[in-house]
Design a protein around this motif. Sequence first.
Motif: not given
Length: 308
Positions: A38-41, A101-103, A109-112, A142-150
């Motif tokens: 799980f994560g915290f966004f 951490p801040p985006y 570059d670690f969003y897990d 930014f969130f959508k970019k993170v989703m693509k990365s994950l």
Amino acid sequence: MKLPNLGFCFFFFFILFALQTASPTFPEASTISLPNCFGFFLFGDSYVDAGNNNYINTTADFQANFPPYGKTFFHLPTGRFTDGRTIPDFLAEYAGLPLIPPYLDPHNDFYDNGVNFASSGSGALAESHKGSAIGLQTQMKFFKKVMKSLRKKLGNASAQTLISNSVFLFNFGGNDYLNPFDISYDIFNTSSAQERFVNMVVGNITIALKEVYKYGGRKFGFMTVPPLGHMPSSRIKRSVQFFEEASSITRLHNQLLPDALQKLGIQLKGFKYAFADTHTLLLQRIINPIKYGNGDSMLWERGVQRDL
């Protein structure tokens, strides 16, 4: 599904874990079953900003990269608008997560474990401090970019599991209501004007929630807008009209947002949310400072009340 009103950090600790089930009561510690991942966004303004404004071109009013910020915990400024840790920092600690951490941190570059998109001065409306802060719409990009990365890193299935187990904390509204006062005190001088404006703010927040929901988000946390009429900036303005209108529109927001969330809970299957009344928490400490051990630090508020 709305959860019972627990109190502050314990309240959000509850949603990080107990929402794995539909139980309306807090489980015994020994029965808590941690999710596989799980994560915290975080989305919001200065109350939850972890330093994103360090990396944008903004004014000194929206930066916290100089002393005395950070002096009591990090021992140097980090971009957090506090001398120590923010609410999300404590929540992450309670959840067994590292500090989120801040985006915009170039080393991040670690969003897990999640990521912090918040920006001081930002609002749910694009016009709120436009050009000086990262508004909700940009935070969503930014969130959508993170989703693509994950999805690229973990695969669709694992990324979906992560997002469905994660908690998304939204904190918007204060800047949306304060910013118009810089133009005129008459913008919110009628109840109908206030209601129209609050509906715009709440509407933008719910649009973002639906977007996160489409990506698999199911658990959301919210804090009420703080007592704007009692903030330090109110003492500078020394205006009865500002105090009354800022206080009124704050109360209206804190009424209409829960109503909108309740409707989403009916419309969206599996949509779960928790709502912390930080407005009352802060107001009690401002009005009764000695009771909470802040007799000296809150004297400015007594001056405001006396002047008003």
